[in-house]
Structure formats: structure tokens, C-alpha cells
Design a protein around this motif. Structure first.
Motif, PDB file in Angstrom:
ATOM      1  N   ASN A 120      -4.566 -87.295 -45.923  1.00  0.00           N
ATOM      2  CA  ASN A 120      -3.897 -88.242 -46.810  1.00  0.00           C
ATOM      3  C   ASN A 120      -2.901 -89.103 -46.070  1.00  0.00           C
ATOM      4  O   ASN A 120      -2.659 -90.243 -46.440  1.00  0.00           O
ATOM      5  N   GLU A 121      -2.309 -88.548 -44.996  1.00  0.00           N
ATOM      6  CA  GLU A 121      -1.253 -89.271 -44.298  1.00  0.00           C
ATOM      7  C   GLU A 121      -1.715 -89.736 -42.935  1.00  0.00           C
ATOM      8  O   GLU A 121      -2.303 -88.985 -42.178  1.00  0.00           O
ATOM      9  N   LEU A 173      -2.501 -89.857 -36.367  1.00  0.00           N
ATOM     10  CA  LEU A 173      -2.344 -89.038 -37.566  1.00  0.00           C
ATOM     11  C   LEU A 173      -1.003 -88.324 -37.564  1.00  0.00           C
ATOM     12  O   LEU A 173      -0.373 -88.142 -36.515  1.00  0.00           O
ATOM     13  N   SER A 174      -0.580 -87.900 -38.737  1.00  0.00           N
ATOM     14  CA  SER A 174       0.710 -87.216 -38.855  1.00  0.00           C
ATOM     15  C   SER A 174       0.651 -85.794 -38.318  1.00  0.00           C
ATOM     16  O   SER A 174       1.668 -85.208 -37.998  1.00  0.00           O
ATOM     17  N   ASP A 175      -0.551 -85.219 -38.219  1.00  0.00           N
ATOM     18  CA  ASP A 175      -0.741 -83.863 -37.705  1.00  0.00           C
ATOM     19  C   ASP A 175      -1.082 -83.940 -36.218  1.00  0.00           C
ATOM     20  O   ASP A 175      -2.133 -84.464 -35.840  1.00  0.00           O
ATOM     21  N   GLU A 176      -0.197 -83.417 -35.358  1.00  0.00           N
ATOM     22  CA  GLU A 176      -0.402 -83.496 -33.915  1.00  0.00           C
ATOM     23  C   GLU A 176      -1.658 -82.743 -33.479  1.00  0.00           C
ATOM     24  O   GLU A 176      -2.332 -83.137 -32.530  1.00  0.00           O
ATOM     25  N   ARG A 177      -1.969 -81.662 -34.153  1.00  0.00           N
ATOM     26  CA  ARG A 177      -3.153 -80.892 -33.782  1.00  0.00           C
ATOM     27  C   ARG A 177      -4.429 -81.681 -34.067  1.00  0.00           C
ATOM     28  O   ARG A 177      -5.378 -81.660 -33.295  1.00  0.00           O
ATOM     29  N   GLN A 178      -4.453 -82.394 -35.190  1.00  0.00           N
ATOM     30  CA  GLN A 178      -5.597 -83.239 -35.515  1.00  0.00           C
ATOM     31  C   GLN A 178      -5.720 -84.395 -34.524  1.00  0.00           C
ATOM     32  O   GLN A 178      -6.831 -84.819 -34.183  1.00  0.00           O
ATOM     33  N   PRO A 213      11.908 -88.763 -29.939  1.00  0.00           N
ATOM     34  CA  PRO A 213      11.319 -87.479 -30.384  1.00  0.00           C
ATOM     35  C   PRO A 213      11.340 -87.303 -31.890  1.00  0.00           C
ATOM     36  O   PRO A 213      10.506 -86.597 -32.447  1.00  0.00           O
ATOM     37  N   GLN A 214      12.296 -87.927 -32.590  1.00  0.00           N
ATOM     38  CA  GLN A 214      12.395 -87.805 -34.039  1.00  0.00           C
ATOM     39  C   GLN A 214      11.550 -88.842 -34.777  1.00  0.00           C
ATOM     40  O   GLN A 214      11.527 -88.859 -36.007  1.00  0.00           O
ATOM     41  N   LYS A 215      10.879 -89.715 -34.040  1.00  0.00           N
ATOM     42  CA  LYS A 215       9.990 -90.750 -34.603  1.00  0.00           C
ATOM     43  C   LYS A 215      10.729 -91.641 -35.595  1.00  0.00           C
ATOM     44  O   LYS A 215      10.255 -91.906 -36.703  1.00  0.00           O
TER      45      LYS A 215
END
Length: 264
Positions: A117-118, A156-161, A199-201
């Protein structure tokens, strides 16, 4: 002989007890919820099973070596390569994902990334007054590349993805000039430097630049080289696969060793 057998048996018991102690200590020292969350994700990385559309053909891929005849994906309008979606388990995530692939004998390439979604999309910057030289700002290089992908792999918002996403041309894997490798290393170094600055984007300029220049473009994770996939489709198709490196990473993960460094 009986004394020798007894000694060997005691040694085996000693080795097993040492291994058990190390295993238990590794679990105790790691947060249990995080530990089992990583194991669950590692197991999901091993398998691929999805339904995809649109696509036509049959293809097999073993690492970067692909063969068959596949056309999967496409354009909703000239120059906009935005077709090709799937649903299922792929890249360690279950859900909707982008999937595009072209195989003509031994040539072609493919693209994959999750579609949660994000997404971290570039924002329109409001017009501001001219800044003075004393202001604290960072000048980023222009990104007006005439060959830039009109539909790049998103950040993407998920670093693993992000780490599991990839875009690759099979021929380039075998024919990768030194100049191109050096350029890729420089881009990776510059990107890492920018990420360390924010680092905090929270810096809008840096985040917009990173979103417009995704780090996974025309690249692949190391586990890609150990994956076996089969794709069959007539408009709607199926993709199934197994990754040997991810399976080893899953097994070693129980000891606390992160082989692929993807426990993020």
C-alpha cells in the motif's frame, strides 16, 4: 574395544551438548519475537508461487540462465511499461507484486518488486525563494537521463522488500564491462552516502532523489543466482520456484547466522 567405544560415545555426547548450549544461548540473547519473525520471513523467501497476468509462453530460469519463449507484462500506452502484475508468494512477501519478463531463447530480462500500500514516491516541491549561499543546502546531480526507465522500480517503505526487488537483463549479466561495474559502484557509494546524511528520512530533497534513482534498478540480490523458476502462461499464468540459497539461509538462521544479511 569397549573402553574405546565408550570414549567415542562420550565425545559425541559432549559435542552435542556443546552445540545445544550454543543454540540455546543464541536464542536467549536474541529477542524471541524478532527471532521468530526473521525465521518466518526466511522461510517465505525460499518459495515462489504466484498467479500472474498478462503473459504468454513457457520459460525456465536457473539463476541468471533463462530459456524458453515468454512475453509477460507490457504497456498500457506507448513507452509506459506498467503492465504485468501477480498475486501470491514471491520475494518473501505474500500479496500483489509487479512482474515483467521477456525470454527469447536465451535473451531477455525481467523485473520484480512488491506492490504494498505504501511507496516512497517523490513529492512535488513547492516553489521557494532563492536561497542565500550561507543557507544549509545540498546540491544533487540532475537526473535527466534520456534513457531513463519511464516506470522505474519504486523505492518501497519496507527495506526488506527493497532488497528483494530486482531488474535484470540476462545478457548484461554475462557481458558487464569494467566501466559499467565501476559506474555502478560509484552510484552505490553515493547513494549510501546520501542515506547516511538523512537517516530519519526527513530531508525532502534527498528522499526525492533516492526515490527517483532506486538502488535496485538493473540489479539483483545475491540469492537470485541460486533460484530455479518455472513460468507457464496463456494470458493468465503461474510461476513456481525454489531458492537454494534462501533455504540454506533459513536453516543457518536457527543458529543466529544471517547468511544473506536480510534479517532487517
Amino acid at each position: 574395544m569397549s573402553a574405546l567405544n565408550l570414549q567415542k560415545r562420550n565425545q559425541n555426547l559432549s559435542y552435542r551438548s556443546h552445540f545445544l548450549i550454543i543454540f540455546l544461548l543464541s536464542i536467549i540473547t536474541i529477542d524471541c519475537s524478532t527471532y521468530w519473525s526473521h525465521r518466518k520471513k526466511d522461510l517465505a523467501d525460499v518459495f515462489t508461487a504466484g498467479v500472474e497476468s498478462p503473459g504468454y509462453g513457457v520459460g525456465v530460469r536457473i539463476g541468471p540462465l533463462a530459456t524458453g519463449f515468454v512475453f509477460q507484462g507490457g504497456e498500457s500506452e506507448p513507452g509506459k511499461r506498467d503492465l504485468g502484475t501477480g498475486y501470491g508468494l514471491r520475494g518473501g512477501s505474500y500479496g500483489k507484486y509487479r512482474s515483467q519478463q521477456l525470454i527469447f531463447a536465451f535473451l531477455g530480462g525481467e523485473k520484480f518488486h512488491s506492490m504494498p500500500n505504501e511507496e516512497i514516491l517523490p513529492k512535488e516541491e513547492p516553489k521557494q525563494a532563492e536561497t542565500k549561499p550561507s543557507d544549509n543546502f545540498l546540491i544533487l546531480p540532475e537526473t535527466n537521463d534520456p534513457e531513463q526507465d519511464p516506470n522505474p522500480t519504486p523505492e518501497l517503505s519496507d527495506e526488506r522488500q527493497n532488497a528483494k526487488s530486482y531488474e535484470i537483463r540476462y545478457l548484461r549479466f554475462y557481458n558487464n564491462p569494467v566501466s559499467e561495474r565501476r559506474k555502478a559502484k560509484k552510484e552505490a557509494f553515493f547513494r549510501k552516502y546520501l542515506e547516511s546524511l538523512d537517516p530519519q528520512k526527513r530531508n525532502e530533497a534527498i528522499q526525492n532523489f533516492l526515490a527517483q534513482n532506486p538502488k535496485n534498478k538493473d540489479d539483483y540480490p545475491s540469492a537470485f543466482l541460486f533460484e530455479v523458476e518455472l513460468y507457464i502462461s496463456i494470458r493468465y499464468g503461474i510461476r513456481i520456484g525454489f531458492n537454494f540459497a534462501e533455504f540454506l539461509d533459513f536453516l543457518l538462521g536457527f543458529t543466529g547466522f544471517d547468511l544473506l544479511e536480510d534479517d532487517i
